[in-house]
Structure formats: structure tokens, C-alpha cells
Scaffold this motif. Structure first.
Motif, mmCIF file in Angstrom:
data_model
loop_
_atom_site.group_PDB
_atom_site.id
_atom_site.type_symbol
_atom_site.label_atom_id
_atom_site.label_comp_id
_atom_site.label_asym_id
_atom_site.label_seq_id
_atom_site.Cartn_x
_atom_site.Cartn_y
_atom_site.Cartn_z
ATOM 1 N N UNK A 1 42.926 44.035 44.102
ATOM 2 C CA UNK A 1 43.855 42.949 43.798
ATOM 3 C C UNK A 1 43.317 42.265 42.552
ATOM 4 N N UNK A 2 44.178 42.109 41.547
ATOM 5 C CA UNK A 2 43.736 41.538 40.279
ATOM 6 C C UNK A 2 44.634 40.386 39.861
ATOM 7 N N UNK A 3 44.004 39.316 39.427
ATOM 8 C CA UNK A 3 44.707 38.167 38.853
ATOM 9 C C UNK A 3 44.823 38.416 37.354
ATOM 10 N N UNK A 4 46.006 38.150 36.810
ATOM 11 C CA UNK A 4 46.299 38.440 35.414
ATOM 12 C C UNK A 4 46.316 37.144 34.605
ATOM 13 N N UNK A 5 45.741 37.194 33.401
ATOM 14 C CA UNK A 5 45.756 36.009 32.540
ATOM 15 C C UNK A 5 47.054 35.935 31.737
ATOM 16 N N UNK A 6 47.190 34.902 30.919
ATOM 17 C CA UNK A 6 48.412 34.678 30.143
ATOM 18 C C UNK A 6 48.651 35.762 29.093
ATOM 19 N N UNK A 7 47.628 36.565 28.788
ATOM 20 C CA UNK A 7 47.757 37.630 27.801
ATOM 21 C C UNK A 7 47.993 38.994 28.449
ATOM 22 N N UNK A 8 48.166 39.005 29.782
ATOM 23 C CA UNK A 8 48.437 40.252 30.487
ATOM 24 C C UNK A 8 47.206 41.080 30.775
ATOM 25 N N UNK A 9 46.019 40.459 30.735
ATOM 26 C CA UNK A 9 44.782 41.174 31.039
ATOM 27 C C UNK A 9 44.226 40.713 32.387
ATOM 28 N N UNK A 10 43.513 41.581 33.047
ATOM 29 C CA UNK A 10 42.912 41.256 34.346
ATOM 30 C C UNK A 10 41.761 40.282 34.131
ATOM 31 N N UNK A 11 41.782 39.162 34.870
ATOM 32 C CA UNK A 11 40.697 38.188 34.718
ATOM 33 C C UNK A 11 39.839 38.068 35.970
ATOM 34 N N UNK A 12 40.372 38.467 37.101
ATOM 35 C CA UNK A 12 39.598 38.456 38.348
ATOM 36 C C UNK A 12 40.060 39.640 39.176
ATOM 37 N N UNK A 13 39.125 40.503 39.558
ATOM 38 C CA UNK A 13 39.441 41.681 40.358
ATOM 39 C C UNK A 13 38.619 41.634 41.629
ATOM 40 N N UNK A 14 39.304 41.779 42.747
ATOM 41 C CA UNK A 14 38.635 41.861 44.048
ATOM 42 C C UNK A 14 38.994 43.207 44.665
ATOM 43 N N UNK A 15 37.981 44.003 44.946
ATOM 44 C CA UNK A 15 38.194 45.333 45.496
ATOM 45 C C UNK A 15 37.857 45.386 46.972
ATOM 46 N N UNK A 16 38.638 46.172 47.701
ATOM 47 C CA UNK A 16 38.417 46.409 49.123
ATOM 48 C C UNK A 16 38.265 47.912 49.347
ATOM 49 N N UNK A 17 37.293 48.300 50.151
ATOM 50 C CA UNK A 17 37.110 49.696 50.487
ATOM 51 C C UNK A 17 37.872 49.984 51.780
ATOM 52 N N UNK A 18 38.888 50.846 51.675
ATOM 53 C CA UNK A 18 39.694 51.200 52.838
ATOM 54 C C UNK A 18 39.078 52.356 53.608
ATOM 55 N N UNK A 19 38.314 53.193 52.908
ATOM 56 C CA UNK A 19 37.679 54.366 53.524
ATOM 57 C C UNK A 19 36.458 54.736 52.695
ATOM 58 N N UNK A 20 35.345 55.035 53.373
ATOM 59 C CA UNK A 20 34.143 55.573 52.736
ATOM 60 C C UNK A 20 33.667 56.729 53.593
ATOM 61 N N UNK A 21 33.516 57.897 52.989
ATOM 62 C CA UNK A 21 33.075 59.076 53.730
ATOM 63 C C UNK A 21 31.731 58.799 54.401
ATOM 64 N N UNK A 22 31.625 59.184 55.643
ATOM 65 C CA UNK A 22 30.379 59.022 56.379
ATOM 66 C C UNK A 22 30.115 57.639 56.914
ATOM 67 N N UNK A 23 31.021 56.717 56.678
ATOM 68 C CA UNK A 23 30.804 55.343 57.174
ATOM 69 C C UNK A 23 31.466 55.140 58.533
#
Length: 137
Positions: A115-137
Motif C-alpha cells: 500500500x503506497x501513499x502518493x504525493x502531489x507529484x504522483x510519486x510514492x512517498x510512503x510504502x507499507x508492505x505486507x507478506x501474504x505468503x513466505x515459502x517455508x513459513x
């Protein structure tokens, strides 16, 4: 890219909904770029200079911090590439997209949603990643 014009500001402004597919594609391209100059260009054109990135395994800030994270992930997962899963979505100033990480012809070693928040210039300014699946976990 589709845009919205406002009466108060007659210039066109990209919306997260219309920019989501392009932003997600550029994001994936940055994480897959093995050439340093190409990766640097993609990071600088896709992310704001004060970008904040975090997922359960790592976090970083700014263009240099994100470039270092990407290089570290490429080293750890040599021969693997990210691909988009599904259709990126956006509303207001937020985009969401899912991805997989796999070696060519192999099952993914990880899948996630960012999930990324976009700034006024259309660029990503904050990205939060979630792992939905990890092999072997």
C-alpha cells in the motif's frame, strides 16, 4: 494517464485510481532493475525524495535507503524477479497492489501486498508492505 481538472486549479492532476497501474509497474521495474543506473533512475522517478518504506523484514528512507534495500533483496534472492498479481487499485492518494517473487519457471518464494501513499507529484512517498505468503513459513 487519466487526469482530473478542478475549477479552482485548471491544471490536470493525476489521480491514484488512474495512476495505480503505471505506478505499480514502475515500482516492480525498480525492484527488478539490476543495472545500478537504471535502478537509480526508476527509484528517483517513482518515489519521492523523502520516501519511507517498510515491510515486516526491512525498512528504509529516502532514495539512497530504498536503493540499498532493493540491492540487498536482489543479493538475497539472486535470480528471482517480482511480478504483479491482479490489478493495481487506487483511490484518493493511495494505491494498493499485489506481487509475487519467484525464479523463472518456479513457484513463488513470497507473495505480498503493498500500500503506497502518493504525493502531489504522483510519486510514492510512503510504502507499507505486507507478506501474504513466505515459502517455508
Amino acid at each position: 494517464m487519466n487526469t482530473v481538472e478542478t475549477l479552482e486549479h485548471p491544471t490536470t492532476i493525476p489521480t491514484a485510481a488512474t495512476a495505480a497501474p503505471d505506478l505499480a509497474a514502475r515500482y516492480i521495474a525498480a525492484w527488478n532493475a539490476t543495472d545500478g543506473a537504471q535502478r537509480d533512475h526508476l527509484v528517483r522517478s517513482t518515489f519521492s525524495s523523502d520516501v519511507q518504506y517498510r515491510d515486516p523484514m526491512m525498512e528504509g528512507q529516502g532514495h539512497d535507503g530504498l536503493t540499498a534495500l532493493i540491492a540487498g533483496a536482489q543479493q538475497r534472492f539472486a535470480g528471482h524477479r517480482f511480478t504483479l498479481l491482479g490489478t493495481p487499485e487506487g483511490h484518493h492518494d493511495v494505491v494498493r497492489f499485489s506481487w509475487a517473487l519467484a525464479a523463472e519457471g518456479a513457484e513463488p518464494v513470497a507473495r505480498g501486498t503493498d500500500v503506497a501513499e502518493i504525493d502531489a507529484h504522483g510519486r510514492m512517498r510512503r510504502v507499507t508492505g505486507f507478506l501474504d505468503y513466505v515459502a517455508g513459513a
